[in-house]
Design a protein around this motif. Sequence first.
Motif, PDB file in Angstrom:
ATOM      1  N   VAL A  48      13.035   2.754 -15.857  1.00 20.81           N
ATOM      2  CA  VAL A  48      12.421   3.140 -14.590  1.00 20.81           C
ATOM      3  C   VAL A  48      11.463   2.008 -14.226  1.00 20.81           C
ATOM      4  CG1 VAL A  48      11.049   4.834 -13.341  1.00 20.81           C
ATOM      5  CG2 VAL A  48      12.591   5.582 -15.176  1.00 20.81           C
ATOM      6  N   ILE A  49      11.689   1.387 -13.074  1.00 17.34           N
ATOM      7  CA  ILE A  49      10.910   0.209 -12.694  1.00 17.34           C
ATOM      8  C   ILE A  49      10.013   0.560 -11.508  1.00 17.34           C
ATOM      9  CG2 ILE A  49      11.045  -2.176 -11.877  1.00 17.34           C
ATOM     10  CD1 ILE A  49      13.667  -2.437 -13.389  1.00 17.34           C
ATOM     11  N   PHE A  50       8.746   0.191 -11.613  1.00 21.33           N
ATOM     12  CA  PHE A  50       7.756   0.573 -10.601  1.00 21.33           C
ATOM     13  C   PHE A  50       6.954  -0.639 -10.137  1.00 21.33           C
ATOM     14  CE2 PHE A  50       6.189   1.326 -14.903  1.00 21.33           C
ATOM     15  CZ  PHE A  50       4.990   0.638 -14.933  1.00 21.33           C
ATOM     16  N   ARG A  51       6.455  -0.550  -8.918  1.00 22.06           N
ATOM     17  CA  ARG A  51       5.610  -1.611  -8.349  1.00 22.06           C
ATOM     18  C   ARG A  51       4.148  -1.344  -8.634  1.00 22.06           C
ATOM     19  NH1 ARG A  51       3.157  -5.400  -7.499  1.00 22.06           N
ATOM     20  NH2 ARG A  51       2.937  -6.700  -5.646  1.00 22.06           N
ATOM     21  N   ASN A  52       3.753  -0.054  -8.700  1.00 22.86           N
ATOM     22  CA  ASN A  52       2.344   0.336  -8.869  1.00 22.86           C
ATOM     23  C   ASN A  52       2.193   1.214 -10.109  1.00 22.86           C
ATOM     24  OD1 ASN A  52       1.695  -0.695  -6.080  1.00 22.86           O
ATOM     25  ND2 ASN A  52       3.084   0.960  -5.539  1.00 22.86           N
ATOM     26  N   ASN A  53       1.105   1.031 -10.836  1.00 17.32           N
ATOM     27  CA  ASN A  53       0.900   1.784 -12.071  1.00 17.32           C
ATOM     28  C   ASN A  53       0.882   3.289 -11.867  1.00 17.32           C
ATOM     29  OD1 ASN A  53       0.801  -0.345 -13.930  1.00 17.32           O
ATOM     30  ND2 ASN A  53      -1.333  -0.769 -13.447  1.00 17.32           N
ATOM     31  N   SER A  54       0.372   3.739 -10.717  1.00 21.28           N
ATOM     32  CA  SER A  54       0.305   5.186 -10.467  1.00 21.28           C
ATOM     33  C   SER A  54       1.698   5.804 -10.453  1.00 21.28           C
ATOM     34  CB  SER A  54      -0.404   5.452  -9.136  1.00 21.28           C
ATOM     35  OG  SER A  54       0.266   4.804  -8.071  1.00 21.28           O
ATOM     36  N   SER A  55       2.707   5.043 -10.049  1.00 24.03           N
ATOM     37  CA  SER A  55       4.081   5.539 -10.058  1.00 24.03           C
ATOM     38  C   SER A  55       4.510   5.864 -11.485  1.00 24.03           C
ATOM     39  CB  SER A  55       5.036   4.495  -9.474  1.00 24.03           C
ATOM     40  OG  SER A  55       4.605   4.044  -8.217  1.00 24.03           O
ATOM     41  N   ALA A  56       4.148   4.983 -12.425  1.00 24.74           N
ATOM     42  CA  ALA A  56       4.541   5.179 -13.819  1.00 24.74           C
ATOM     43  C   ALA A  56       3.899   6.423 -14.403  1.00 24.74           C
ATOM     44  CB  ALA A  56       4.144   3.962 -14.646  1.00 24.74           C
ATOM     45  N   ASP A  57       2.657   6.720 -13.999  1.00 26.58           N
ATOM     46  CA  ASP A  57       1.981   7.920 -14.503  1.00 26.58           C
ATOM     47  C   ASP A  57       2.792   9.171 -14.162  1.00 26.58           C
ATOM     48  OD1 ASP A  57      -0.076   6.330 -15.436  1.00 26.58           O
ATOM     49  OD2 ASP A  57      -1.326   6.623 -13.670  1.00 26.58           O
ATOM     50  N   VAL A 106      11.610   3.101  -8.287  1.00 32.44           N
ATOM     51  CA  VAL A 106      10.980   4.262  -7.648  1.00 32.44           C
ATOM     52  C   VAL A 106       9.922   3.860  -6.622  1.00 32.44           C
ATOM     53  CG1 VAL A 106      11.394   5.709  -9.669  1.00 32.44           C
ATOM     54  CG2 VAL A 106       9.225   4.462  -9.456  1.00 32.44           C
ATOM     55  N   ASP A 107       9.520   4.866  -5.838  1.00 29.58           N
ATOM     56  CA  ASP A 107       8.441   4.708  -4.842  1.00 29.58           C
ATOM     57  C   ASP A 107       8.740   3.617  -3.819  1.00 29.58           C
ATOM     58  OD1 ASP A 107       6.883   6.789  -5.581  1.00 29.58           O
ATOM     59  OD2 ASP A 107       5.262   5.619  -6.455  1.00 29.58           O
ATOM     60  N   LEU A 108       9.979   3.602  -3.335  1.00 29.48           N
ATOM     61  CA  LEU A 108      10.366   2.609  -2.331  1.00 29.48           C
ATOM     62  C   LEU A 108       9.983   3.100  -0.938  1.00 29.48           C
ATOM     63  CD1 LEU A 108      13.689   1.445  -3.938  1.00 29.48           C
ATOM     64  CD2 LEU A 108      11.852  -0.085  -3.181  1.00 29.48           C
ATOM     65  N   MET A 109       8.662   3.175  -0.737  1.00 27.80           N
ATOM     66  CA  MET A 109       8.121   3.559   0.569  1.00 27.80           C
ATOM     67  C   MET A 109       7.307   2.394   1.115  1.00 27.80           C
ATOM     68  SD  MET A 109       8.007   6.222  -1.774  1.00 27.80           S
ATOM     69  CE  MET A 109       6.358   6.825  -2.136  1.00 27.80           C
ATOM     70  N   ASP A 110       7.301   2.248   2.419  1.00 26.27           N
ATOM     71  CA  ASP A 110       6.513   1.186   3.024  1.00 26.27           C
ATOM     72  C   ASP A 110       5.038   1.390   2.673  1.00 26.27           C
ATOM     73  OD1 ASP A 110       6.430  -1.130   4.945  1.00 26.27           O
ATOM     74  OD2 ASP A 110       4.923   0.208   5.808  1.00 26.27           O
ATOM     75  N   GLY A 111       4.400   0.320   2.243  1.00 25.81           N
ATOM     76  CA  GLY A 111       3.005   0.399   1.810  1.00 25.81           C
ATOM     77  C   GLY A 111       2.901   0.381   0.294  1.00 25.81           C
TER      78      GLY A 111
END
Length: 693
Positions: free
Chosen positions: A342-351, A610-615
């Motif tokens: 699971v690959i994330f851009r922001n640490n909060s996504s991983a939580d 994950v979390d592929l939302m603008d912003g």
Amino acid sequence: MPLSRLNEEQHAAATSKANQNLIIASAGTGKTSTIVGRIAHLLNSGVQPQEILLLTFTNKAAAEMVARIGEYFGGDVAKKIDAGTFHAVSYRWLKKRDKRVVLKQQRELKTLFRSVFEKRSFMHIDADVQAYGGNYLYDLYSYYQNTELEKNFEQWLIENYPEHELFAMIYADVVDEFEALKREYGFLNFNDLLLEFRKMAKESDLGYKEVLVDEYQDTNALQGTLIDAMNPPSLFCVGDYDQSIYAFNGADITIIGSFTKKYPAAVVHTLTKNYRSSRPILSLANKVIEINERIYPKKLEVTRDYDAHLPKLLAFDELFDQYHGVADKISQSATPREEIAVIFRNNSSADGIEVGLRELGIACKRKGGTSFFDSREVKAVLDLYTLLVNEADMMAFIHLFEFARGIGSAMAKELYIALKSLGQGSMFYGLYAPDESVKNPFEKRKLNHQLGLFDDFLELGAVGKYAKLGFEAKFMKNPVLKHPKLTKESATFLHNFYLLFRDLKGIKQPRTIVRKIVDSQLFKYIGDYLSTKRATLKDGSIDEKQKEESNIRINRKMLLLQELAKPYNEHDRFLNAMILGSSDLTQGEGVNLLSVHASKGLEYKEVYVVDLMDGRFPNRKLMQRGGSLDEERRLFYVAVTRAKDILYLSYAKYDKIKKQNFLPSQFLYEAGLVAKDENYRALVMKEADKEED
């Protein structure tokens, strides 16, 4: 032999007769095999192994390549090849020159920097902007070291941050004092390693016939000038401009982009055959990344041609529905857990993902957030160990004493210097056998209002307040206890420090030392401090269950640290492995949770981005702080090309906690997974307006 396994393009690069070679190696095109083939060609051509330097992005990558060479030429030949990161190679050379070199990680030296910064006041300066904090100023200085080659720090600051010109003199003086302290105590940070090694390379021939550079697109200005200083007869650089994702750390994409201008006789080789990803995955990745400006032309070819899974878009109504939905999808997958990422851009996504997986009883390991070696409990043990080996390491002392309530980095530094004064240059002598003739061991501050220095030191206090705490009589006589700001709790911390190092004297085995540190009253205090802090709620109350879980996690890390110490019989080798090799080590098993940066160079059968939302991805906040949409697009390309067979791209439409609606990521539109509409056109227009501004 390695050369016999190469395709035509790889073989041409590996056997090139040109003195400067640039190999454009896109994701999955076999760059490692090409580098190994090149080294084999050099050895077959009569180049001695010690005349080869291999610079890699991680020490793990270097070790893997050297091991592959060893399979064909034998371990004795392979181990003579000088291989490692820029920092590891620099460290080895500097250690040869001076055994007293003390390497400190960048983050650790922030503590020393703060001890200098906290002595300054900006209250006397009337300005519309607020002065930088110590941590941010340290990061700014580190960035300056990596990117600026001519101007001094004060000039660079004024030019790039003119609104802080009023503070620039104080900032620069903090840096000067920090550097003076580093020189006094022999500290080098990772930037210093390169700066010192660059000096050495300019002054003498290092003896390399060829220098090979992996991940060339991620070199920064300082690393670039280090290669220039070596001036090797032959240079072999491998990289991919589409995977340049470290601009925040000073990486300069123009270094790879200007290679042929710098070396007009250079030959550019392009590896076009992708051996990793299926055709649909590669097609999606290329469709997005080709929007970026092309520096060198390239067109990837798929070698794995079969009926493959199409990349799938997962859309969720709410943010936490996404995390639970992805976890549920993983629970139903037939792919082995270790082959899922699971690959994330922001640490909060991983939580969110981690919680979702744990609730389903699915094991996972995380890399790219706070790593094992960056956790404060592990750092505390290693700081204590470091002081045992090198009592002159003031930074380790300061870092530890920040745990004691009421002691900040500035006061911790005062205590250390006082103990050293009492011990006539030895901190431990000052602790166990203080010089009785020294009545006031605390340094006096020099006043300088222009540089923000004000005198706030008070008269010495009395030690009677500690009489009922059960301290040893000998310890009670130490003048350092007279520091006026020392409290009963912080004095107890110092006493426990005193008791621990008395017990550690003479122990040789690293594992035993780690165990004794972990079992000490001092570390029990540190562990309780950390678990309490992590369980403190916004209203100030303590969540006891959360505190218990935190204690369990700390205990697990301590057991793992003892396991890591098992193979070592020497203090220096153990500590060096923990400091230099820590970023390459991971822990645990199960599903891989990775930041995009941590996923670089890895591959998995099944990948969720994950979390592929603008912003969020693209991360607009980071773009405003010096990033760019092009770099965010390269991050997306790296994330997607980690997948071999199965790729899921997911996003959510709403965050119920922040009460925020989301638009799909611009990259989902560009990939053709979301139909281009008015929202997409608005995103593109916003970016165009920003570029015009």
